[in-house]
Scaffold this active site. Structure first.
Site, PDB file in Angstrom:
ATOM      1  N   ARG A  86       0.807  -1.219   0.000  1.00  0.00           N
ATOM      2  CA  ARG A  86       0.000   0.000   0.000  1.00  0.00           C
ATOM      3  C   ARG A  86       0.842   1.272   0.000  1.00  0.00           C
ATOM      4  O   ARG A  86       0.505   2.260  -0.640  1.00  0.00           O
ATOM      5  CB  ARG A  86      -0.922  -0.009   1.225  1.00  0.00           C
ATOM      6  CG  ARG A  86      -1.834   1.202   1.327  1.00  0.00           C
ATOM      7  CD  ARG A  86      -2.745   1.078   2.543  1.00  0.00           C
ATOM      8  NE  ARG A  86      -3.694   2.189   2.634  1.00  0.00           N
ATOM      9  CZ  ARG A  86      -4.871   2.229   2.029  1.00  0.00           C
ATOM     10  NH1 ARG A  86      -5.244   1.205   1.272  1.00  0.00           N
ATOM     11  NH2 ARG A  86      -5.679   3.273   2.164  1.00  0.00           N
ATOM     12  N   TYR A  87       1.957   1.252   0.727  1.00  0.00           N
ATOM     13  CA  TYR A  87       2.728   2.482   0.929  1.00  0.00           C
ATOM     14  C   TYR A  87       4.008   2.541   0.104  1.00  0.00           C
ATOM     15  O   TYR A  87       4.881   3.367   0.371  1.00  0.00           O
ATOM     16  CB  TYR A  87       3.074   2.627   2.415  1.00  0.00           C
ATOM     17  CG  TYR A  87       1.876   2.683   3.318  1.00  0.00           C
ATOM     18  CD1 TYR A  87       0.880   3.640   3.146  1.00  0.00           C
ATOM     19  CD2 TYR A  87       1.729   1.770   4.363  1.00  0.00           C
ATOM     20  CE1 TYR A  87      -0.230   3.692   3.982  1.00  0.00           C
ATOM     21  CE2 TYR A  87       0.626   1.817   5.206  1.00  0.00           C
ATOM     22  CZ  TYR A  87      -0.344   2.770   5.007  1.00  0.00           C
ATOM     23  OH  TYR A  87      -1.443   2.829   5.835  1.00  0.00           O
ATOM     24  N   ASP A 163      24.246 -17.255   1.644  1.00  0.00           N
ATOM     25  CA  ASP A 163      24.089 -16.068   0.813  1.00  0.00           C
ATOM     26  C   ASP A 163      25.412 -15.392   0.454  1.00  0.00           C
ATOM     27  O   ASP A 163      25.606 -14.944  -0.680  1.00  0.00           O
ATOM     28  CB  ASP A 163      23.139 -15.069   1.475  1.00  0.00           C
ATOM     29  CG  ASP A 163      23.448 -14.817   2.942  1.00  0.00           C
ATOM     30  OD1 ASP A 163      24.471 -15.337   3.440  1.00  0.00           O
ATOM     31  OD2 ASP A 163      22.671 -14.096   3.600  1.00  0.00           O
ATOM     32  N   THR A 193      35.642 -13.804   6.911  1.00  0.00           N
ATOM     33  CA  THR A 193      34.440 -14.457   7.390  1.00  0.00           C
ATOM     34  C   THR A 193      33.262 -13.707   6.778  1.00  0.00           C
ATOM     35  O   THR A 193      33.399 -12.548   6.358  1.00  0.00           O
ATOM     36  CB  THR A 193      34.371 -14.430   8.928  1.00  0.00           C
ATOM     37  OG1 THR A 193      33.217 -15.162   9.358  1.00  0.00           O
ATOM     38  CG2 THR A 193      34.267 -13.013   9.453  1.00  0.00           C
ATOM     39  N   HIS A 242      -2.691  20.745  31.069  1.00  0.00           N
ATOM     40  CA  HIS A 242      -3.629  19.763  31.636  1.00  0.00           C
ATOM     41  C   HIS A 242      -4.964  19.794  30.892  1.00  0.00           C
ATOM     42  O   HIS A 242      -5.993  19.425  31.452  1.00  0.00           O
ATOM     43  CB  HIS A 242      -3.853  20.003  33.132  1.00  0.00           C
ATOM     44  CG  HIS A 242      -2.597  20.169  33.912  1.00  0.00           C
ATOM     45  ND1 HIS A 242      -1.808  19.117  34.293  1.00  0.00           N
ATOM     46  CD2 HIS A 242      -1.971  21.297  34.348  1.00  0.00           C
ATOM     47  CE1 HIS A 242      -0.750  19.569  34.951  1.00  0.00           C
ATOM     48  NE2 HIS A 242      -0.816  20.888  34.984  1.00  0.00           N
ATOM     49  N   SER A 366     -15.525   9.631   5.538  1.00  0.00           N
ATOM     50  CA  SER A 366     -16.200   8.577   6.293  1.00  0.00           C
ATOM     51  C   SER A 366     -17.135   7.837   5.356  1.00  0.00           C
ATOM     52  O   SER A 366     -17.767   8.445   4.488  1.00  0.00           O
ATOM     53  CB  SER A 366     -16.990   9.172   7.466  1.00  0.00           C
ATOM     54  OG  SER A 366     -17.876   8.212   8.015  1.00  0.00           O
ATOM     55  N   ASN A 380      -2.055   8.729  10.405  1.00  0.00           N
ATOM     56  CA  ASN A 380      -1.183   7.771   9.728  1.00  0.00           C
ATOM     57  C   ASN A 380       0.247   7.908  10.218  1.00  0.00           C
ATOM     58  O   ASN A 380       0.936   6.919  10.499  1.00  0.00           O
ATOM     59  CB  ASN A 380      -1.252   7.993   8.213  1.00  0.00           C
ATOM     60  CG  ASN A 380      -0.379   7.026   7.441  1.00  0.00           C
ATOM     61  OD1 ASN A 380       0.835   7.189   7.377  1.00  0.00           O
ATOM     62  ND2 ASN A 380      -0.992   6.021   6.843  1.00  0.00           N
ATOM     63  N   SER A 411      21.980 -11.815  12.582  1.00  0.00           N
ATOM     64  CA  SER A 411      21.888 -11.898  11.128  1.00  0.00           C
ATOM     65  C   SER A 411      20.473 -11.670  10.635  1.00  0.00           C
ATOM     66  O   SER A 411      20.228 -10.849   9.743  1.00  0.00           O
ATOM     67  CB  SER A 411      22.382 -13.272  10.657  1.00  0.00           C
ATOM     68  OG  SER A 411      22.266 -13.393   9.259  1.00  0.00           O
ATOM     69  N   THR A 412      19.518 -12.380  11.213  1.00  0.00           N
ATOM     70  CA  THR A 412      18.130 -12.216  10.780  1.00  0.00           C
ATOM     71  C   THR A 412      17.583 -10.852  11.198  1.00  0.00           C
ATOM     72  O   THR A 412      16.778 -10.254  10.497  1.00  0.00           O
ATOM     73  CB  THR A 412      17.247 -13.356  11.340  1.00  0.00           C
ATOM     74  OG1 THR A 412      15.949 -13.267  10.764  1.00  0.00           O
ATOM     75  CG2 THR A 412      17.146 -13.305  12.857  1.00  0.00           C
ATOM     76  N   VAL A 413      18.049 -10.354  12.340  1.00  0.00           N
ATOM     77  CA  VAL A 413      17.576  -9.052  12.824  1.00  0.00           C
ATOM     78  C   VAL A 413      18.068  -7.927  11.910  1.00  0.00           C
ATOM     79  O   VAL A 413      17.323  -6.981  11.613  1.00  0.00           O
ATOM     80  CB  VAL A 413      18.046  -8.830  14.277  1.00  0.00           C
ATOM     81  CG1 VAL A 413      17.737  -7.413  14.741  1.00  0.00           C
ATOM     82  CG2 VAL A 413      17.371  -9.840  15.206  1.00  0.00           C
TER      83      VAL A 413
END
Length: 539
Positions: A86-87, A163, A193, A242, A366, A380, A411-413
């Site tokens: 969508r974006y 990979d 490595t 307040h 609406s 949004n 790695s996945t993060v």
């Protein structure tokens, strides 16, 4: 069977299965590569400078491949993430950087440049200095790397299930046609490595994304809010503390507060040092030292990392510890918190009628209430800032932690760096879009002020203190707290005070609209307080 390209979560992949082998309800839209120019364009390529100047972007990406097309829209219906669905049009500038294609591209850059670096080390006689033709050949691999070649890497990865090794094999295949480079193919990925390659790829991506995409939009936000401050410096507005009426301000002064906060936060980005490591399996150059004991490997690694425009971290394990990413994302999170505060205030001012929203023909607010014009852009933005901060905070907390010399949890993060920044970018552009629709309603602002004469209790009791009138606070409290206060009742009270006539006249001339202190002046000189030159950059 013909190979096809499909898109899952915004990323191309080879589909080995014929669509006819799937149930009709489960089929993805799959198109031949040749018939899908939006997915595999000829002009999607990487441009990389081999200079050591860190101010030169590592990659200059042609943007035409991400223009909206019918094919792209059909793919977006099947994306798991709204950032790629969508974006997508609001965050598309990040896709060449943080997509799977982007990660592969940066890995190719690092691998090729490392081979070039090895050819410059005298002690490594097995890799002699390359001729200008060979250097040009290697540079073209970087310059001409496109999405079709990224697909080749993914094809190799299906076999290797690794990979980074797939990138190495791709480069070896690609360089067989150049006799000079073909002699030294085994020096691709020499003594490396995978994390030597990956940490630099991620560092390059972060620097490119922030300096060329994220920071420019942050600066645009600061400038836009600063301009709101100057344009509305003179517009009186009732404050609320307040949620209750408080001493008046100006609309411009309240915008100035946010412009200054955001610009000050921007300065902290320049304090973040993008770091990289290139020290082998556990950070000690073990294999390097055995292979070439006479090479000063820490110096070579430092030179190489810095040549990419990245600061060198000499004390590492298998991984660069990611502390700089945590620092960077904490700063982005705080910028987002300030913008979230702005979004909520603008939302509140719209609900009070202080802003009208310019409508657009054909839009619907609406599905059941035809009159509605909702503050959807700020809502949004608020929602996406929440998502951005959740991801960025999770990354900041997780990435600096790795068991002993390394575990694989980072790695996945790390593949989600673009997610947190993507939701941030989406929020920034939503806020900017919302600001463009705002129209100040001075009538409503004045109406609120005209109904709250009780706010003059503060200056009256303060002047009474100066002239030693007994119990000034208590007398004004008795007059105003929980009571209806009008212009007439305030004037009557003031007339009865034992004050010099000049002072009394000053108080009688006060009105909520003029009781502004230095608010207007502070908003007018906002340019002096907003510094956009010394921040919003990663060096």
């Amino acid at each position: 069977m013909e190979a096809h390209v499909a898109l899952s979560c915004g990323r191309p992949y080879l589909a080995a299965l014929s669509s006819s082998s799937l149930p009709r309800s489960a089929r993805l839209p799959i198109f031949p590569i040749a018939s899908c120019p939006s997915i595999a364009p000829n002009n999607l390529c990487c441009r990389a400078s081999l200079a050591a100047d860190p101010s030169v972007p590592v990659a200059e990406i042609k943007k035409t491949h991400i223009e909206e097309t019918a094919d792209m829209e059909s793919f977006s219906l099947m994306n798991l993430s709204p950032l790629d669905g969508r974006y997508v049009q609001k965050v598309k500038d990040l896709r060449p950087i943080f997509s799977e294609y982007g990660l592969i591209r940066y890995r190719v850059i690092v691998e090729v440049k490392w081979l070039l670096k090895l050819s410059q080390i005298q002690e490594i006689i097995e890799v002699p200095s390359f001729s200008s033709d060979a250097q040009s050949f290697l540079e073209r691999i970087i310059h001409e790397f496109d999405i079709n070649e990224a697909l080749e890497v993914k094809k190799i990865e299906k076999v290797t299930n690794h990979d980074v090794k797939a990138v190495e094999y791709f480069l070896k295949q690609r360089c067989k046609s150049c006799p000079e480079v073909a002699k030294v193919l085994e020096f691709f990925h020499f003594a490396c490595t995978s994390e030597d390659i990956n940490n630099l790829a991620h560092a390059l991506a972060l620097k490119e994304a922030c300096n060329t995409v994220i920071f420019p939009v942050m600066i645009e936000l600061c400038k836009t809010i600063r301009d709101m401050a100057k344009e509305n410096a003179h517009v009186p507005m009732l404050s609320r503390t307040h949620g209750q009426p408080a001493s008046p301000t100006t609309l411009g002064k309240e915008m100035a507060n946010f412009a200054v906060r955001l610009s000050e936060l921007g300065k902290t980005f320049a304090e973040v040092r993008i770091l990289g490591k290139f020290a082998g399996a556990v950070g000690n150059y073990n294999a390097h030292k055995v292979a070439y004991p006479n090479v000063n490997w820490p110096r070579v690694a430092a030179e190489f990392v810095r040549s990419l425009g990245i600061n060198f971290n000499p004390y590492v394990t298998q991984i660069e510890p990611h502390d700089y990413i945590a620092k960077l994302f904490n700063a982005v999170t705080q910028f987002n918190n300030i913008l979230l505060d702005f979004d909520r205030d603008i939302w509140s001012y719209i609900s009070l009628g202080y802003f009208k929203q310019i409508t657009k023909a054909g839009e619907i607010g609406s599905s059941t209430m035809p009159h509605k014009v909702n503050p959807i852009d700020f809502e949004n933005s608020e929602g996406n800032l929440c998502l951005a901060n959740a991801v960025l905070s999770a990354l900041s907390m997780k990435l600096p932690i790795s068991r002993m010399q390394r575990d694989l949890t980072d790695s996945t993060v790390l593949r989600n760096l673009g997610v947190g920044l993507g939701y941030s970018l989406l929020a920034y552009r939503s806020s900017l879009q919302g600001i463009k629709k705002l129209q100040v309603n001075e009538f409503r602002l004045n109406q609120d002020l005209e109904q709250t004469w009780e706010v003059l209790a503060e200056p009256i009791q303060t002047v009474m203190r100066r002239h030693a009138v007994p119990e000034p606070y208590e007398k004004l409290k008795e007059l105003t707290r929980g009571r209806d206060v009008t212009k007439e009742s305030i004037r009557e009270f003031t007339e009865g005070l034992d004050l010099p006539q000049e002072t009394k006249s000053l108080l009688l001339d006060l009105a909520p609209q003029s009781y502004l202190g230095e608010a207007e002046n502070l908003a007018k000189v906002i340019d002096d307080a907003v510094d956009l030159e010394n921040g919003f950059k990663l060096l």
